[in-house]
Design a protein around this motif. Structure first.
Motif, PDB file in Angstrom:
ATOM      1  N   ILE A 291      47.470  30.158  46.253  1.00 44.67           N
ATOM      2  CA  ILE A 291      48.580  30.811  45.593  1.00 44.67           C
ATOM      3  C   ILE A 291      47.868  32.464  45.694  1.00 44.67           C
ATOM      4  CG2 ILE A 291      49.182  28.948  44.404  1.00 44.67           C
ATOM      5  CD1 ILE A 291      47.600  30.273  41.853  1.00 44.67           C
ATOM      6  N   TYR A 292      46.694  32.748  46.031  1.00 40.68           N
ATOM      7  CA  TYR A 292      46.313  34.278  45.820  1.00 40.68           C
ATOM      8  C   TYR A 292      46.414  34.751  47.339  1.00 40.68           C
ATOM      9  CZ  TYR A 292      45.394  33.531  40.712  1.00 40.68           C
ATOM     10  OH  TYR A 292      45.397  33.461  39.614  1.00 40.68           O
ATOM     11  N   LYS A 293      46.634  36.000  47.721  1.00 39.44           N
ATOM     12  CA  LYS A 293      46.514  36.597  48.953  1.00 39.44           C
ATOM     13  C   LYS A 293      45.109  36.559  49.400  1.00 39.44           C
ATOM     14  CE  LYS A 293      47.581  40.877  51.319  1.00 39.44           C
ATOM     15  NZ  LYS A 293      47.868  42.325  51.062  1.00 39.44           N
ATOM     16  N   ASP A 294      44.294  37.183  48.400  1.00 40.61           N
ATOM     17  CA  ASP A 294      42.953  37.492  48.701  1.00 40.61           C
ATOM     18  C   ASP A 294      42.204  37.404  47.318  1.00 40.61           C
ATOM     19  OD1 ASP A 294      43.575  39.941  47.623  1.00 40.61           O
ATOM     20  OD2 ASP A 294      43.707  40.660  49.687  1.00 40.61           O
ATOM     21  N   GLY A 295      40.805  37.587  47.497  1.00 44.21           N
ATOM     22  CA  GLY A 295      40.120  37.594  46.202  1.00 44.21           C
ATOM     23  C   GLY A 295      40.406  38.881  45.307  1.00 44.21           C
ATOM     24  N   TYR A 296      40.740  40.064  45.768  1.00 43.16           N
ATOM     25  CA  TYR A 296      41.320  41.110  44.968  1.00 43.16           C
ATOM     26  C   TYR A 296      42.446  40.628  44.286  1.00 43.16           C
ATOM     27  CZ  TYR A 296      38.563  44.184  48.100  1.00 43.16           C
ATOM     28  OH  TYR A 296      37.373  44.649  48.975  1.00 43.16           O
ATOM     29  N   ALA A 297      43.183  39.933  44.638  1.00 43.55           N
ATOM     30  CA  ALA A 297      44.567  39.593  43.924  1.00 43.55           C
ATOM     31  C   ALA A 297      44.011  38.649  42.729  1.00 43.55           C
ATOM     32  CB  ALA A 297      45.474  38.735  44.570  1.00 43.55           C
ATOM     33  N   LEU A 298      43.268  37.676  43.156  1.00 41.50           N
ATOM     34  CA  LEU A 298      42.854  36.819  41.930  1.00 41.50           C
ATOM     35  C   LEU A 298      42.041  37.779  40.833  1.00 41.50           C
ATOM     36  CD1 LEU A 298      41.006  33.167  42.252  1.00 41.50           C
ATOM     37  CD2 LEU A 298      40.101  35.075  40.533  1.00 41.50           C
ATOM     38  N   SER A 299      40.989  38.515  41.390  1.00 39.97           N
ATOM     39  CA  SER A 299      40.209  39.295  40.418  1.00 39.97           C
ATOM     40  C   SER A 299      41.032  40.347  39.492  1.00 39.97           C
ATOM     41  CB  SER A 299      39.384  40.343  41.366  1.00 39.97           C
ATOM     42  OG  SER A 299      38.622  41.104  40.514  1.00 39.97           O
ATOM     43  N   ASP A 300      42.229  40.676  40.081  1.00 36.65           N
ATOM     44  CA  ASP A 300      43.099  41.580  39.256  1.00 36.65           C
ATOM     45  C   ASP A 300      44.118  40.926  38.398  1.00 36.65           C
ATOM     46  OD1 ASP A 300      42.343  43.902  40.436  1.00 36.65           O
ATOM     47  OD2 ASP A 300      44.131  44.179  41.807  1.00 36.65           O
ATOM     48  N   ASP A 301      44.167  39.425  38.656  1.00 32.33           N
ATOM     49  CA  ASP A 301      45.157  38.821  37.860  1.00 32.33           C
ATOM     50  C   ASP A 301      44.309  38.393  36.515  1.00 32.33           C
ATOM     51  OD1 ASP A 301      46.967  36.784  36.879  1.00 32.33           O
ATOM     52  OD2 ASP A 301      46.192  35.205  38.197  1.00 32.33           O
ATOM     53  N   VAL A 302      42.951  38.160  36.740  1.00 31.00           N
ATOM     54  CA  VAL A 302      41.854  37.553  35.739  1.00 31.00           C
ATOM     55  C   VAL A 302      41.572  38.655  34.900  1.00 31.00           C
ATOM     56  CG1 VAL A 302      39.848  36.511  35.255  1.00 31.00           C
ATOM     57  CG2 VAL A 302      41.138  35.691  37.254  1.00 31.00           C
ATOM     58  N   LEU A 303      41.271  39.937  35.681  1.00 28.19           N
ATOM     59  CA  LEU A 303      41.103  41.174  34.662  1.00 28.19           C
ATOM     60  C   LEU A 303      42.543  41.662  33.845  1.00 28.19           C
ATOM     61  CD1 LEU A 303      39.401  43.529  34.057  1.00 28.19           C
ATOM     62  CD2 LEU A 303      40.354  44.652  36.262  1.00 28.19           C
ATOM     63  N   TYR A 304      43.539  41.762  34.534  1.00 22.13           N
ATOM     64  CA  TYR A 304      44.534  42.135  33.525  1.00 22.13           C
ATOM     65  C   TYR A 304      45.204  41.145  32.472  1.00 22.13           C
ATOM     66  CZ  TYR A 304      44.120  46.024  37.032  1.00 22.13           C
ATOM     67  OH  TYR A 304      43.500  46.848  37.970  1.00 22.13           O
ATOM     68  N   ASN A 305      45.212  39.894  32.840  1.00 28.14           N
ATOM     69  CA  ASN A 305      45.632  38.926  31.998  1.00 28.14           C
ATOM     70  C   ASN A 305      44.876  38.059  31.352  1.00 28.14           C
ATOM     71  OD1 ASN A 305      48.473  39.357  33.029  1.00 28.14           O
ATOM     72  ND2 ASN A 305      47.860  38.489  35.021  1.00 28.14           N
ATOM     73  N   SER A 306      43.643  38.065  31.647  1.00 23.00           N
ATOM     74  CA  SER A 306      42.376  37.417  30.911  1.00 23.00           C
ATOM     75  C   SER A 306      41.447  38.195  30.312  1.00 23.00           C
ATOM     76  CB  SER A 306      42.012  36.142  31.563  1.00 23.00           C
ATOM     77  OG  SER A 306      43.022  35.260  31.955  1.00 23.00           O
ATOM     78  N   ASN A 307      41.436  39.485  30.660  1.00 20.53           N
ATOM     79  CA  ASN A 307      40.383  40.330  30.350  1.00 20.53           C
ATOM     80  C   ASN A 307      39.095  39.893  30.692  1.00 20.53           C
ATOM     81  OD1 ASN A 307      42.349  42.083  29.134  1.00 20.53           O
ATOM     82  ND2 ASN A 307      42.186  41.019  27.259  1.00 20.53           N
ATOM     83  N   VAL A 308      38.952  39.500  31.781  1.00 23.60           N
ATOM     84  CA  VAL A 308      37.819  38.882  32.516  1.00 23.60           C
ATOM     85  C   VAL A 308      37.571  39.546  33.885  1.00 23.60           C
ATOM     86  CG1 VAL A 308      36.570  36.913  33.351  1.00 23.60           C
ATOM     87  CG2 VAL A 308      37.515  36.803  31.392  1.00 23.60           C
ATOM     88  N   PHE A 309      36.376  40.347  34.180  1.00 29.05           N
ATOM     89  CA  PHE A 309      36.175  40.647  35.484  1.00 29.05           C
ATOM     90  C   PHE A 309      35.326  39.692  36.308  1.00 29.05           C
ATOM     91  CE2 PHE A 309      33.552  43.632  38.338  1.00 29.05           C
ATOM     92  CZ  PHE A 309      34.755  43.552  39.333  1.00 29.05           C
ATOM     93  N   ILE A 310      35.947  39.515  37.722  1.00 25.86           N
ATOM     94  CA  ILE A 310      35.217  38.702  38.796  1.00 25.86           C
ATOM     95  C   ILE A 310      35.085  39.562  39.952  1.00 25.86           C
ATOM     96  CG2 ILE A 310      35.398  36.461  40.096  1.00 25.86           C
ATOM     97  CD1 ILE A 310      36.537  35.229  37.238  1.00 25.86           C
ATOM     98  N   THR A 311      34.144  39.583  40.650  1.00 24.51           N
ATOM     99  CA  THR A 311      34.082  40.399  41.803  1.00 24.51           C
ATOM    100  C   THR A 311      34.921  39.748  43.074  1.00 24.51           C
ATOM    101  OG1 THR A 311      31.794  40.911  41.254  1.00 24.51           O
ATOM    102  CG2 THR A 311      32.639  41.284  43.628  1.00 24.51           C
ATOM    103  N   PRO A 312      35.831  40.555  43.512  1.00 23.64           N
ATOM    104  CA  PRO A 312      36.594  39.935  44.921  1.00 23.64           C
ATOM    105  C   PRO A 312      35.652  40.036  46.077  1.00 23.64           C
ATOM    106  CG  PRO A 312      36.983  42.433  44.245  1.00 23.64           C
ATOM    107  CD  PRO A 312      36.264  41.781  43.316  1.00 23.64           C
TER     108      PRO A 312
END
Length: 384
Positions: free
Chosen positions: A330-351
């Protein structure tokens, strides 16, 4: 206006440097970001290591410039450590060069050997600093892809198809960061044979061999390795001493002498009490490594839960300080998942894309956080 040097063209600010500023801004907005991105050990060194630092620091005769090759005490400690754990015999006087962290060794090696236009084989995915150091030294980066279906090993058949006439160095890193892949003896043997055939120096970066791994291995333990291998190692991960900046370069005397010609013009050695404390850290026994890995094993179990909550696919055979995982479609790439989790769950994961194009469909999670932090991250992701 004064222009910056051409060597900085194409060299951007380190990704984590940029991202940490963004996280700081989000925290100022009250977001309370959980940072699971950076592999900076949050556990302290052994108490005896800190004790040595304290005792030595108050002595009046330890504050002068130090030997450019490091204290004989530290060099012998590194030699003993390599013998004990890797079954590698090194001459502490000629085959060991302590470093102010192994990251500086990456630059030292590139500056020592590369002329303008020399080519360097770089792992993709791989540690971004290899690429930066090569470019700063005037070298040309040539990627070799590491694929999941090939155990993230070099594809030697594909490498043989390349024009290798200008290749001078090849960077390798096992246990591999970011994928957590262990090396095999057979792959190392192929690597040494490849290097000898093409007159390439293998630069092996080996800081993760003790983390969640019962059988630490050095590339220098293979027959003929010293002819073509320089190996970097570090106390940052294995001894929880990242901020102390203690690393080492191990290689044949000729290679050490060559790198020292550059290094001795760049610094004046480490603070002696730090070197003596590092020597104490290197003398620690199996109980120390077992205690560190017990903590990481418990944390890794929580990271499995977090990756499951993110619907990621991953292997449980990984070692080292991170977990590497393939993202859902469902995500284009790891950056998309990372941003989704950062801005919507307040968790930072490395793309995974910061480690090269081969990492674009992946993410990486650090094990450097408390159980409570991982549990809170899991809760936030599930409640998004």
């Amino acid at each position: 206006m004064i222009a910056t040097a051409k060597r900085l063209e194409g060299i951007g600010e380190y990704y984590f440097s940029q991202k940490l500023r963004e996280i700081d801004e989000l925290n100022k907005q009250g977001k309370n970001i959980i940072n699971l991105g950076i592999g900076s050990p949050d556990l302290p060194p052994h108490p005896d290591v800190i004790k040595v630092l304290n005792e030595e620091s108050v002595k009046p005769n330890v504050h002068a410039y130090q030997n450019y090759k490091g204290s004989p005490v530290l060099r012998k400690a590194f030699a003993d450590w390599y013998q004990t754990w890797y079954h590698v015999t090194l001459n502490p006087d000629t085959e060991i060069l302590p470093l102010i962290g192994s990251k500086e060794g990456i630059m030292h090696i590139c500056m020592t050997y590369l002329n303008e236009g020399d080519e360097v084989l770089l792992p993709n995915p791989g540690y971004p600093t290899y690429r930066s150091a090569v470019k700063l030294a005037g070298g040309v980066c040539v990627d070799y892809d590491l694929k999941e279906e090939n155990n993230y090993y070099p594809d030697f058949a594909a490498l043989e198809q390349k024009d290798l006439s200008k290749v001078k160095l090849m960077w390798v890193n096992y246990p591999h960061m970011p994928t957590g892949q262990l090396a095999s003896v057979e792959m190392y043997q192929q690597l040494i044979a490849f290097a000898k055939k093409h007159s390439i120096l293998i630069c092996h970066d080996n800081p993760y061999s003790f983390i969640l791994n019962d059988n630490p291995m050095s590339l220098l333990s293979l027959d003929g390795a010293k002819d073509v291998v320089l190996e970097l190692n570090s106390l940052s991960k294995s001894q929880n001493m990242a901020g102390w900046r203690v690393g080492v370069l191990c290689a044949a005397k000729e290679r050490i002498d060559e790198v020292l010609r550059f290094k001795s013009n760049m610094d004046s050695g480490m603070f002696l009490p730090v070197q003596l404390a590092a020597a104490k850290a290197l003398s620690l026994g199996k109980d120390w490594y077992d205690s560190v890995n017990k903590v990481y094993r418990e944390r890794r179990a929580k990271v499995y839960e977090l990756l499951d909550a993110l619907n990621c696919i991953y292997s449980k055979d990984q070692v080292g300080l991170f977990m590497w995982a393939r993202i859902p479609d469902i995500y284009k790439d790891g950056y998309a998942l990372s941003d989704d989790v950062l801005y919507n769950s307040n968790v930072f994961i490395t793309p995974g894309g910061i480690f090269g194009s081969a990492g674009e469909k992946y993410i990486r999670i650090s094990l450097c956080g408390s159980i409570e932090k991982f549990e809170e991250a899991i809760k936030r992701v599930k409640n998004k």
